[in-house]
Motif scaffolding. Structure first.
Motif, short mmCIF file in Angstrom:
data_model
loop_
_atom_site.label_atom_id
_atom_site.label_comp_id
_atom_site.label_asym_id
_atom_site.label_seq_id
_atom_site.Cartn_x
_atom_site.Cartn_y
_atom_site.Cartn_z
N ARG A 109 5.09 -2.92 2.86
CA ARG A 109 4.86 -2.58 4.27
C ARG A 109 3.60 -1.76 4.50
N TYR A 110 3.36 -0.77 3.65
CA TYR A 110 2.27 0.17 3.88
C TYR A 110 1.14 0.10 2.86
N GLY A 111 1.38 -0.53 1.75
CA GLY A 111 0.39 -0.51 0.68
C GLY A 111 -0.79 -1.40 0.95
N PRO A 112 -1.85 -1.18 0.18
CA PRO A 112 -3.01 -2.07 0.28
C PRO A 112 -2.64 -3.43 -0.30
N LYS A 113 -3.50 -4.38 -0.09
CA LYS A 113 -3.27 -5.72 -0.63
C LYS A 113 -3.38 -5.70 -2.15
N ALA A 114 -2.79 -6.72 -2.77
CA ALA A 114 -2.97 -6.89 -4.21
C ALA A 114 -4.39 -7.37 -4.48
N THR A 115 -4.90 -7.06 -5.64
CA THR A 115 -6.23 -7.49 -6.03
C THR A 115 -6.11 -8.48 -7.18
N VAL A 116 -6.76 -9.63 -7.03
CA VAL A 116 -6.79 -10.65 -8.07
C VAL A 116 -8.18 -10.62 -8.69
N TYR A 117 -8.24 -10.33 -10.00
CA TYR A 117 -9.50 -10.32 -10.73
C TYR A 117 -9.58 -11.60 -11.56
N LEU A 118 -10.68 -12.34 -11.40
CA LEU A 118 -10.88 -13.57 -12.15
C LEU A 118 -12.20 -13.50 -12.91
N LYS A 142 -6.23 -11.38 -13.73
CA LYS A 142 -5.40 -10.17 -13.69
C LYS A 142 -5.04 -9.89 -12.24
N VAL A 143 -3.76 -9.63 -11.99
CA VAL A 143 -3.30 -9.28 -10.65
C VAL A 143 -2.87 -7.82 -10.69
N VAL A 144 -3.44 -7.02 -9.79
CA VAL A 144 -3.10 -5.60 -9.69
C VAL A 144 -2.44 -5.38 -8.33
N LYS A 145 -1.16 -5.05 -8.38
CA LYS A 145 -0.41 -4.80 -7.14
C LYS A 145 -0.44 -3.31 -6.82
N PRO A 146 -0.30 -2.96 -5.54
CA PRO A 146 -0.35 -1.55 -5.17
C PRO A 146 0.83 -0.76 -5.75
N THR A 147 0.57 0.51 -6.04
CA THR A 147 1.59 1.42 -6.55
C THR A 147 2.08 2.32 -5.42
N LEU A 148 3.13 3.07 -5.68
CA LEU A 148 3.59 4.04 -4.68
C LEU A 148 2.53 5.10 -4.42
N GLU A 149 1.75 5.45 -5.43
CA GLU A 149 0.66 6.40 -5.23
C GLU A 149 -0.40 5.81 -4.29
N ASP A 150 -0.67 4.52 -4.39
CA ASP A 150 -1.61 3.87 -3.48
C ASP A 150 -1.11 3.95 -2.04
N VAL A 151 0.20 3.74 -1.85
CA VAL A 151 0.81 3.84 -0.52
C VAL A 151 0.67 5.26 0.02
N PHE A 152 0.97 6.24 -0.82
CA PHE A 152 0.86 7.65 -0.44
C PHE A 152 -0.57 7.95 0.00
N PHE A 153 -1.54 7.50 -0.79
CA PHE A 153 -2.95 7.75 -0.47
C PHE A 153 -3.33 7.08 0.86
N LYS A 154 -2.87 5.84 1.07
CA LYS A 154 -3.20 5.14 2.31
C LYS A 154 -2.62 5.87 3.52
N LEU A 155 -1.42 6.41 3.39
CA LEU A 155 -0.76 7.08 4.51
C LEU A 155 -1.27 8.50 4.75
N THR A 156 -1.62 9.21 3.68
CA THR A 156 -2.00 10.62 3.82
C THR A 156 -3.49 10.89 3.65
N GLY A 157 -4.19 9.98 2.98
CA GLY A 157 -5.60 10.20 2.70
C GLY A 157 -5.84 11.11 1.51
N ARG A 158 -4.76 11.48 0.81
CA ARG A 158 -4.90 12.35 -0.36
C ARG A 158 -4.06 11.81 -1.51
N ARG A 159 -4.51 12.09 -2.71
CA ARG A 159 -3.75 11.74 -3.90
C ARG A 159 -2.68 12.81 -4.13
N ILE A 160 -1.65 12.44 -4.84
CA ILE A 160 -0.53 13.37 -5.08
C ILE A 160 -1.03 14.62 -5.79
#
Length: 93
Positions: A6-15, A72-90
């Protein structure tokens, strides 16, 4: 999982493939997915649903004569969601 979707950034696909991507290929992928960054022999694509995007990307590359060397597929983590919502890392609290 729901928070990440719902809140996380998109997944990144590296080729990585056997040669530099042609500008036409990059443009086509950008049109289809909205975001595509090319490097030398690489692409980075943002995808809402990587499970659907990856087969389409591989098919497009194969049809264009490219050989995929790594993916390689990199999906967002909960920390990524936190950063997107708050603008700060944990660790910055």
């Amino acid at each position: 999982q729901e928070l990440k979707e719902r809140y996380g950034p998109k997944a990144t696909v590296y080729l990585e493939f056997d040669r530099e991507p042609a500008p036409e290929l990059v443009s086509e992928i950008r049109s289809a997915f909205g975001s595509c960054v090319a490097g030398s022999n690489t692409l980075r694509v943002l995808a809402d649903n990587p499970d659907e995007a990856v087969p389409k990307l591989i098919g497009k590359l194969y049809d264009s004569g490219y050989r995929v060397l790594s993916l390689k597929v990199v999906k967002p983590t909960l920390e990524d969601v936190f950063f997107k919502l708050t603008g700060r890392r944990i660790d910055q609290l």
